[in-house]
Scaffold this motif. Structure first.
Motif, PDB file in Angstrom:
ATOM      1  N   LEU A  29      -1.301  -6.775   9.904  1.00 53.21           N
ATOM      2  CA  LEU A  29      -0.087  -6.305  10.305  1.00 53.21           C
ATOM      3  C   LEU A  29       0.870  -5.963   9.169  1.00 53.21           C
ATOM      4  N   ALA A  30       1.541  -4.957   9.142  1.00 50.00           N
ATOM      5  CA  ALA A  30       2.195  -4.155   7.966  1.00 50.00           C
ATOM      6  C   ALA A  30       3.504  -3.991   8.308  1.00 50.00           C
ATOM      7  N   ASP A  31       4.582  -4.244   7.403  1.00 52.36           N
ATOM      8  CA  ASP A  31       5.966  -3.770   7.634  1.00 52.36           C
ATOM      9  C   ASP A  31       6.131  -2.424   6.947  1.00 52.36           C
ATOM     10  N   ASP A  32       6.724  -1.357   7.640  1.00 50.12           N
ATOM     11  CA  ASP A  32       6.652  -0.254   7.024  1.00 50.12           C
ATOM     12  C   ASP A  32       8.192  -0.112   6.285  1.00 50.12           C
ATOM     13  N   PHE A  33       8.244   0.035   4.967  1.00 51.74           N
ATOM     14  CA  PHE A  33       9.466  -0.071   4.260  1.00 51.74           C
ATOM     15  C   PHE A  33       9.831   1.665   4.180  1.00 51.74           C
ATOM     16  N   ALA A  34       9.208   2.402   4.522  1.00 53.65           N
ATOM     17  CA  ALA A  34       9.657   4.095   4.835  1.00 53.65           C
ATOM     18  C   ALA A  34      10.174   4.565   5.801  1.00 53.65           C
ATOM     19  N   SER A  35      10.465   3.508   7.214  1.00 53.08           N
ATOM     20  CA  SER A  35      10.506   3.827   8.375  1.00 53.08           C
ATOM     21  C   SER A  35      12.194   3.644   8.483  1.00 53.08           C
ATOM     22  N   LEU A  62       0.990  -1.235  -0.038  1.00 53.36           N
ATOM     23  CA  LEU A  62       0.102   0.096   0.111  1.00 53.36           C
ATOM     24  C   LEU A  62       1.080   1.275   0.041  1.00 53.36           C
ATOM     25  N   ASN A  63       0.732   2.224  -0.953  1.00 54.03           N
ATOM     26  CA  ASN A  63       1.297   3.432  -1.138  1.00 54.03           C
ATOM     27  C   ASN A  63       2.791   3.102  -1.281  1.00 54.03           C
ATOM     28  N   ASP A  64       3.195   2.149  -1.739  1.00 56.34           N
ATOM     29  CA  ASP A  64       5.078   1.699  -1.976  1.00 56.34           C
ATOM     30  C   ASP A  64       5.373   1.912  -0.413  1.00 56.34           C
ATOM     31  N   ARG A  65       4.724   1.820   0.612  1.00 54.09           N
ATOM     32  CA  ARG A  65       5.296   1.934   1.783  1.00 54.09           C
ATOM     33  C   ARG A  65       5.014   0.679   3.056  1.00 54.09           C
ATOM     34  N   TYR A  66       3.871   0.204   3.054  1.00 52.88           N
ATOM     35  CA  TYR A  66       3.280  -0.836   3.942  1.00 52.88           C
ATOM     36  C   TYR A  66       3.201  -2.202   3.029  1.00 52.88           C
ATOM     37  N   ARG A  67       3.782  -3.412   3.601  1.00 54.23           N
ATOM     38  CA  ARG A  67       3.722  -4.371   3.051  1.00 54.23           C
ATOM     39  C   ARG A  67       2.540  -5.230   4.005  1.00 54.23           C
ATOM     40  N   GLN A  82       6.880  -2.268  12.458  1.00 54.01           N
ATOM     41  CA  GLN A  82       5.781  -2.833  11.980  1.00 54.01           C
ATOM     42  C   GLN A  82       4.367  -1.912  12.780  1.00 54.01           C
ATOM     43  N   PHE A  83       3.341  -1.849  11.780  1.00 54.44           N
ATOM     44  CA  PHE A  83       2.127  -1.206  12.223  1.00 54.44           C
ATOM     45  C   PHE A  83       0.908  -1.928  11.773  1.00 54.44           C
ATOM     46  N   ALA A  84      -0.233  -1.878  12.789  1.00 50.15           N
ATOM     47  CA  ALA A  84      -1.521  -2.370  12.203  1.00 50.15           C
ATOM     48  C   ALA A  84      -2.235  -1.472  11.622  1.00 50.15           C
ATOM     49  N   LEU A  85      -2.724  -2.111  10.357  1.00 49.92           N
ATOM     50  CA  LEU A  85      -3.609  -0.943   9.306  1.00 49.92           C
ATOM     51  C   LEU A  85      -5.078  -1.691   9.503  1.00 49.92           C
ATOM     52  N   LYS A  86      -5.970  -0.833   9.908  1.00 45.62           N
ATOM     53  CA  LYS A  86      -7.052  -1.011   9.905  1.00 45.62           C
ATOM     54  C   LYS A  86      -7.640  -0.370   8.504  1.00 45.62           C
ATOM     55  N   GLU A 133      -0.521   2.039  15.986  1.00 39.85           N
ATOM     56  CA  GLU A 133       0.484   1.088  16.658  1.00 39.85           C
ATOM     57  C   GLU A 133       0.255  -0.294  16.646  1.00 39.85           C
ATOM     58  N   TYR A 134       1.274  -1.100  16.312  1.00 42.81           N
ATOM     59  CA  TYR A 134       1.039  -2.436  16.618  1.00 42.81           C
ATOM     60  C   TYR A 134       1.501  -2.980  17.855  1.00 42.81           C
ATOM     61  N   LEU A 135       0.635  -3.518  18.786  1.00 45.35           N
ATOM     62  CA  LEU A 135       0.798  -4.209  19.907  1.00 45.35           C
ATOM     63  C   LEU A 135       0.950  -5.684  19.939  1.00 45.35           C
TER      64      LEU A 135
END
Length: 142
Positions: free
Chosen positions: A64-70, A44-49, A76-80, A129-131
């Motif tokens: 659960l998404a890995d942030d490639f721009a971080s 998503l948006n060339d950022r979140y996988r 990792q983030f949670a995407l709703k 935030e991913y917990l």
């Protein structure tokens, strides 16, 4: 032209299939289906996988998404992610934006943080935030 939406889900995949009541719309149906499926590895948006579906409700899925721009390559983030068929109905995107606006005002160690609302057609989603840990369903024993 009328369409009937049928939601098909599994552990790793979410697909929206559009079934035309009239004949001759197979190309439209195939195009719409390919544009609205989420699965492990979707970017998503060339950022979140997307790496794992954490849950699903009536309006959205949480991934659960890995942030490639971080700067921290392991972040990792949670995407709703709002169901695509709801983005065209009045008020649903506004509800997602309002949810973020309220979450943004809250600051407490027992409440996850919200980092933004984003869009990657046809999806609108919250970055949260991913917990890590057990799900609520697991904890309550259902």
């Amino acid at each position: 032209m009328m369409f009937e939406g049928i939601i098909c889900s599994s552990i790793m995949t979410y697909q929206l299939t559009i079934k035309s009541i009239t004949s001759g719309h197979s190309n439209q149906r195939a195009n719409r289906q390919s544009q609205t499926s989420l699965s492990m590895g979707t970017m998503l948006n060339d950022r979140y996988r997307l790496s794992e579906r954490l849950g699903k409700g009536g309006m959205s899925e949480v991934w659960l998404a890995d942030d490639f721009a971080s700067k921290d390559k392991c972040q990792q983030f949670a995407l709703k992610i709002l169901a695509p068929e709801l983005t065209v109905k009045n008020g649903f995107v506004d509800l997602l934006v309002a949810e973020f606006a309220m979450l943004e005002k809250l600051d407490h160690p027992n409440i996850i943080r919200g980092y933004g609302v984003q869009q990657h057609e046809p999806w609108h989603y919250l970055v949260l935030e991913y917990l890590p840990g057990k799900s609520f369903v697991t904890l309550r024993g259902a």
